[in-house]
Design an enzyme around this catalytic site. Structure first.
Site, mmCIF file in Angstrom:
data_model
loop_
_atom_site.group_PDB
_atom_site.id
_atom_site.type_symbol
_atom_site.label_atom_id
_atom_site.label_comp_id
_atom_site.label_asym_id
_atom_site.label_seq_id
_atom_site.Cartn_x
_atom_site.Cartn_y
_atom_site.Cartn_z
ATOM 1 N N SER A 133 -37.200 22.163 17.762
ATOM 2 C CA SER A 133 -38.352 23.338 18.310
ATOM 3 C C SER A 133 -37.200 24.610 17.712
ATOM 4 O O SER A 133 -36.244 24.796 17.839
ATOM 5 C CB SER A 133 -38.303 23.572 19.227
ATOM 6 O OG SER A 133 -39.229 25.427 19.695
ATOM 7 N N TYR A 180 -38.592 24.459 29.170
ATOM 8 C CA TYR A 180 -38.436 24.153 28.418
ATOM 9 C C TYR A 180 -37.611 24.695 27.096
ATOM 10 O O TYR A 180 -36.551 23.970 26.386
ATOM 11 C CB TYR A 180 -39.849 24.101 27.088
ATOM 12 C CG TYR A 180 -40.102 23.555 25.863
ATOM 13 C CD1 TYR A 180 -41.183 22.587 25.827
ATOM 14 C CD2 TYR A 180 -39.565 24.356 25.038
ATOM 15 C CE1 TYR A 180 -40.926 22.411 24.706
ATOM 16 C CE2 TYR A 180 -40.608 23.836 23.503
ATOM 17 C CZ TYR A 180 -41.034 22.700 23.443
ATOM 18 O OH TYR A 180 -40.615 22.232 22.328
ATOM 19 N N LYS A 203 -34.879 22.121 25.128
ATOM 20 C CA LYS A 203 -34.550 22.778 23.901
ATOM 21 C C LYS A 203 -33.168 22.546 23.260
ATOM 22 O O LYS A 203 -32.589 22.296 22.293
ATOM 23 C CB LYS A 203 -35.579 23.034 22.838
ATOM 24 C CG LYS A 203 -36.925 22.106 23.409
ATOM 25 C CD LYS A 203 -36.774 21.246 22.626
ATOM 26 C CE LYS A 203 -38.534 20.395 22.805
ATOM 27 N NZ LYS A 203 -38.464 18.783 22.563
ATOM 28 N N ILE A 223 -47.549 15.780 19.332
ATOM 29 C CA ILE A 223 -46.726 15.545 18.169
ATOM 30 C C ILE A 223 -46.020 13.917 18.113
ATOM 31 O O ILE A 223 -46.227 12.938 17.003
ATOM 32 C CB ILE A 223 -45.602 16.496 18.168
ATOM 33 C CG1 ILE A 223 -46.108 17.799 17.468
ATOM 34 C CG2 ILE A 223 -45.030 15.876 16.885
ATOM 35 C CD1 ILE A 223 -45.006 18.949 17.779
#
Length: 334
Positions: A139, A152, A156, A15
């Site tokens: 996310s 992860y 986030k 990204i």
């Protein structure tokens, strides 16, 4: 809206790479922060080919001194930073009990504190002149944790809370520096080939899968319209957030049954695959992975959800509520 100075972390792949190229296509000067030498070199070419000016500054975002030094160098040698985009992350695909403490610490330092340090660095220069934009690339997992991605998901979730608190402070100060967050769906990036994995089979994003160039448009839009609190990209993101809000316990059970299988292909994990947790996979002895991962044949390049998110989420809420109701009904029948 062109001719800005934009800093993008994690710009060597995925990204971040697509975002950098998107800003380059506007004619912006894009400063690329990442570790991988081959990936950075490729990102420079992408930005220049798109029509922008590229400056590569090799930086580990987990090193706050390095991040602060990079920001100071941009201000002194290039000019005032208009936009700062935090994208860089790493992770471990594994059940929680198979992750070592130092690995968890490293993921947190890169994927959470890297965003904190980047934001600190940007604010040091933006606040005195009372202008600038910071975009956090988040996310759907900032709201909804899933199995095999505890490190992860934790990062986030942390970014989400940090960004909300900071936004309140800036509003209190009536600052013209803005922060916003873009919540991403599953994206076809190289992470599934270079993130440390202890899964028996090849890790994969949970469909629907989107191409990096498409989701990068949301980041550019957020940079142009940073007064919005956040943007949701992908119909799966809206549905997941709505389902989690309406039936979190049922969603826990559903993901407990399906989350392991849906995040792995039928192919065994390659024992020779790289892992970028400690060293970049696109270093001197590696290769340039680009922005795309290995799921091009399954990824889509368009989605009406982005339009809906840009238009205040009216359609997002409706679609998400319908999907959440359907998921809840399905789970209730099991």
């Amino acid at each position: 809206m062109s001719g800005r100075i934009v800093v993008v972390t994690g710009a060597s792949g995925g990204i971040g790479r697509a975002v950098a190229q998107g800003f380059g296509a506007r004619g912006d000067t894009v400063v690329l922060l990442a570790r991988g030498e081959r990936g950075l070199a490729g990102a420079v070419r992408d930005v220049q080919d798109a029509g922008g000016t590229a400056v590569a500054l090799p930086t580990d975002v987990a090193d706050h001194d390095a991040v602060f030094a990079a920001a100071a160098r941009v201000e002194q040698e290039i000019g005032p930073i208009d936009t700062w985009v935090n994208v860089a992350f790493t992770s471990v695909f594994a059940p929680f009990r198979q992750i070592e403490p130092d690995e968890y610490k490293r993921v947190t330092e890169v994927s959470y504190l890297g965003f904190v340090y980047g934001t600190m660095a940007a604010l040091r220069h933006m606040t005195p002149r009372d202008r600038g934009t910071i975009v956090q690339v988040g996310s759907a997992l900032a709201y909804r944790g899933i199995p095999l991605q505890t490190a992860y998901c934790g990062a986030k979730h942390a970014i989400q809370g940090f960004n909300e608190a900071l936004r309140c402070e800036l509003l209190h100060e009536r600052s013209n520096v803005h922060v916003t967050m873009v919540q991403m769906p599953a994206v076809n990036t190289p992470q599934f080939s270079w993130v440390l994995s202890r899964l028996p089979r090849q890790a994969q994003p949970v469909p629907p899968i989107y191409q990096p160039e498409w989701v990068a448009r949301a980041v550019l839009h957020a940079a142009d319209h940073p007064k919005r609190r956040e943007y949701w990209v992908g119909s799966s993101t809206a549905g997941t957030l709505a389902a989690n809000a309406l039936a979190p316990g049922l969603l826990d059970r559903y993901l407990g049954r399906t989350g392991y299988r849906s995040q792995q292909t039928g192919t065994a994990t390659d024992g020779e695959r790289p892992a970028n947790l400690w060293d970049p996979a696109d270093g001197p002895d590696g290769k340039d992975y680009g922005s795309h991962g290995i799921f091009d044949k399954r990824a889509v390049a368009t989605d009406p959800q982005l339009w809906a998110s840009q238009h205040h989420g009216v359609l997002v809420g409706l679609a998400g509520a319908v999907l959440a109701g359907a998921v809840g009904l399905r789970l209730a029948r099991r």
